[in-house]
Every structure is written in C-alpha cells, then in structure tokens.
Design a protein around this motif. Structure first.
Motif, PDB file in Angstrom:
ATOM      1  N   TYR B 231     -36.975  15.754   6.180  1.00  0.00           N
ATOM      2  CA  TYR B 231     -36.021  15.081   7.060  1.00  0.00           C
ATOM      3  C   TYR B 231     -36.817  14.406   8.155  1.00  0.00           C
ATOM      4  N   ARG B 268     -28.293  19.507  10.475  1.00  0.00           N
ATOM      5  CA  ARG B 268     -28.249  19.100   9.072  1.00  0.00           C
ATOM      6  C   ARG B 268     -26.835  19.231   8.516  1.00  0.00           C
ATOM      7  N   ILE B 290     -31.841  12.275  10.452  1.00  0.00           N
ATOM      8  CA  ILE B 290     -30.947  12.919  11.411  1.00  0.00           C
ATOM      9  C   ILE B 290     -30.686  11.911  12.525  1.00  0.00           C
TER      10      ILE B 290
END
Lengths: 129, 312
Positions: B231, B268, B290
C-alpha cells in the motif's frame, strides 16, 4: 536376566549424551517424546505407566533429559523407556522406543507348564524376582 | 560397540590457541548480519541498538576468552527489556535469540513468548507442571516473559505466581547453559517488581530500556508497514497521518507502533469501503492507495472516542 525390549536393547546401556542425541533425532523428525516406567518388564505388559504427559513442541533434548532425570530420581529401581510418537498421517504410531533406565537387579522369567484337558500342555511366562 | 552411534560434538581438549582474531570471529559468527538486520528493520531505538551492539561485543570477547582458556563459566545472559507497549520489545527479543544462537550461547535460538497465564495455574498443584512445561519448550532458546510483573501479586499472599517465580529463579540459576530468560514490561512496574523480588534483579545482567518513538519515527514506521503490504499514502494522506500521530499520542491507551498498526488496519478498512461504494472499474493503483479521507475519517481527529473503549 537382561531385558531386551525396544531399540538398542542389545547394546550396552546408552550414556546420557547418547540418550540426548537420540532424543535430538526424534525432535528433529517432529516426533512427540514421552517417558514411561514400570516395575514389570513382562513382554505382555505393553502399557507402562506414564511419567507426565507426552511432550509436544519441544525444540531441545534438554527438556526430555530433565524429565528422565526426574523420573530416575523418583523411580531409581524401575524400567524407564522413552517413546517417540509420530503423528504423521499414515504412521500415527510409536517410531522409536528405547530403555533408558534398568533396575540394579533385573527380574528373571519363569516358564510354567500347565496340563489342561486332554493332557494338552499350556505354557505361560511369569516374572520372578 | 557404541562407536557407530553419533555422539554430539564435544569441545576438543587440545591446547588453546595463542591468539584470537576478533574481526574474523565476528565475520564468521554471522553476528554482523543480525546487527545489520536490526538496523535495517527497526526504525529508531538508537539506545537499544547501541546496547545490543555492546552486548554482542561483550559476548564475542567472552567467547574468545573462553577459547583461550581464560574463563570457564557461562556469563549470565538473562535480560530485562523495559519500555512502553508497542516499542518493539518482542521484535528485539526475537533478534536477540538469533544473535545468541549465532554466538553459540543457546543451542536452538527459538523464542518462546509467554505471559502470566501460561505460567501460573488455576489451583493448587497446577502451577509447577505448567511452568515446567513452558520451560521445557524454551530449553535451547529464549524464554520471553511479557509483563513479567503480573507474576507477583503482593496483594494476595496465596497467589500462585510466587510458585512460578521460584521455579523460574531455580532454572535461571541452574540451567544457564540451556536457556536465556528475558523479562519485559513497563519501566516503573518492572522496577517495583525487581524491588520486591531481589532474586530476579541479581540474576539479570542486562537491563535494556526501550524509549518511546518520536512522531517522525512513527510516521516512517507507518510508511514501512504500508509498503510491506503493498500500500502507499498519497502526499495528503501522509500529512494526515502526521496529524493523526500527534493527536493519537495525546489520547489514552497510546501504544506506539501497535497503535499505528491498528490505525492503518482501520484506514485500509475505510479504503475498501470507499472503493466498494465507488462505481466503475478500479485499477491496481487505486487498490493500493490510501487517500487522505481514509485517515481523516478517524475518530481520533474528533477529540478522541466519545465512550472509552477497551485498549486496542
């Protein structure tokens, strides 16, 4: 009479280092090691008394040798054996079993012959001290 | 007859060598890799790393002294790690186990992590077998006792914790070659624990203190944690995370890196919800990004939790 049961029983008694090395081998194979003792080494006496629970998840032989020491201290005059159980599917049995302690004077075995019906003879093996 | 049975290697009883090359020893033992790993994987914790480097040097020298026959006995290796929750005590203990293994002070180098529940029983006669069970599993490795002070409950004199402590002390003394015990917990409560159990204090050679992370370090930890899961933050989200860390620290139950991990888990969750709600096709970049909104939605920004929740 020297009892010959399990692995290594025709060899001289294993030293503590040798026992530790064997246990190390068992643990390396992922077997659960248990300790059992008895005062009756009769071959039909398959169920010996357990010394504590079988030991799972051990990484080092020291844990087992400590228990062997404790069992020897509590039962210096008994037979003590180490069993290694393999839980792998298809095996699910004891893979290695050897004696680690013997009494100073081992019992002898006597053969008793009994006459039963029709003069048949039956034989039985007994332990005698 | 017994010759064909493999014996464990015993140290050769030959004459000691005249000199020892410490640098070569250092390279050969593989300690360098563990220390580098420690540097690379753990952010911050400078004093801890320094102490571990010192300890490694001491153990290396001690090993050299033993090779030259200058000393015989095993040094006391039991340690205490003190610091707030989430400061990396367990992670460092794991590295320490690897280090001790490379140096040959423990045979297997595994870590057994336990708390009071694993050691202390529920009724009379339950504690000793339970503690011994754990100790047997830890033989040849490192026993890590988290929040060790719970073992000792001064308010209840019939508490079974005392029994576990006695067994532990005995093994720490008699089986120094076989296992290393690391006690961990908050600094102040560990201090009180050691005061009321002088036996422990005298058997522990290395006290290592874990400082709290700074905000900057926590942000780097957050970025690393996200990267490990593929991520990443947008720049705005990173700024939001910076604000989040500052706000979170002021609130109760702050647990350093652990709080960050939990915050990221929730971020998340929100990201997944956002993507789910948005219609249309989604590409890989969107799946692994994100956004600021995912962080800003946290209740931490609204002055904390309305009702006091249990610790994360």
């Amino acid at each position: 009479m020297r009892v010959t049961q399990g692995t290594f029983s025709f060899l001289p008694d294993l030293t503590d280092e040798q026992i530790a090395a064997q246990v190390e081998y068992c643990l390396r194979n992922g077997w659960a090691v248990g300790i059992e003792f008895t005062d009756d080494p009769h071959p039909r006496n398959t169920y010996w008394e357990m010394w504590g629970n079988p030991m799972f998840d051990l990484r080092d032989a020291k844990g087992v040798t400590m228990e062997i020491e404790a069992c020897r201290k509590a039962h210096p005059d008994a037979y003590i054996r180490v069993n290694a159980f393999d839980s792998t599917r298809g095996w699910e049995t004891v893979r290695l079993s050897f004696i680690v302690n013997r009494p100073k004077v081992e019992p002898t075995f006597t053969l008793t012959r009994t006459e039963v019906r029709s003069r048949s003879q039956t034989y039985s093996l007994g332990t005698a001290r | 007859m017994a010759d064909d049975i493999a014996l464990p290697e015993s140290p050769p009883a030959t004459v000691a060598p005249a000199t020892v090359d410490l640098a070569a020893d250092y390279r050969a033992s593989g300690v360098a890799e563990v220390l580098e790993e420690l540097d690379r994987e753990l952010i911050g914790l400078a004093p801890v790393k320094e102490r571990i480097r010192e300890t490694a040097a001491l153990l290396l020298v001690d090993r050299a002294r033993r090779a030259l026959g200058l000393t015989q006995e095993t040094p006391t290796l039991h340690m205490s790690f003190t610091g707030n929750p989430g400061t990396g005590k367990t992670t460092v203990a794991l590295k320490m186990a690897g280090l001790l293994k490379r140096l040959g002070y423990v045979r297997k180098g595994h870590l057994v992590s336990v708390t009071r529940d694993d050691l202390v029983g529920q009724y009379i006669g339950h504690t000793a077998p339970k503690t011994k069970e754990v100790l047997k599993k830890a033989m040849g490795g490192v026993l890590f006792i988290d929040e060790a002070y719970y073992l000792y409950r001064p308010d209840n004199e019939r508490d079974y914790g005392q029994e576990a402590i006695e067994i532990l002390l005995q093994v720490m003394e008699n089986n120094r070659d076989d296992l290393v015990v690391i006690l961990a917990g908050y600094a102040d409560r560990m201090d009180r624990f050691f005061r009321s159990n002088p036996g422990f204090r005298s058997r522990i050679a290395h006290h290592i203190e874990f400082p709290d992370y700074t905000d900057e370090e926590l942000l780097r930890i957050a970025v690393t944690m996200l990267a490990a899961q593929n991520y990443r933050f947008t720049p705005a989200a990173e700024a939001a995370m910076r604000d989040y860390i500052a706000a979170r620290r002021a609130q109760p139950h702050f647990a350093n890196a652990r709080s960050i991990r939990n915050a990221l888990d929730r971020a998340r969750l929100r990201q997944a919800n956002r993507l789910f709600a948005a219609a249309g096709p989604i590409d890989a970049a969107a799946l692994s990004t994100i956004e600021e909104a995912d962080i800003r939605a946290s209740r931490v920004f609204r002055g904390g939790l309305a009702h006091e929740r249990a610790a994360p």
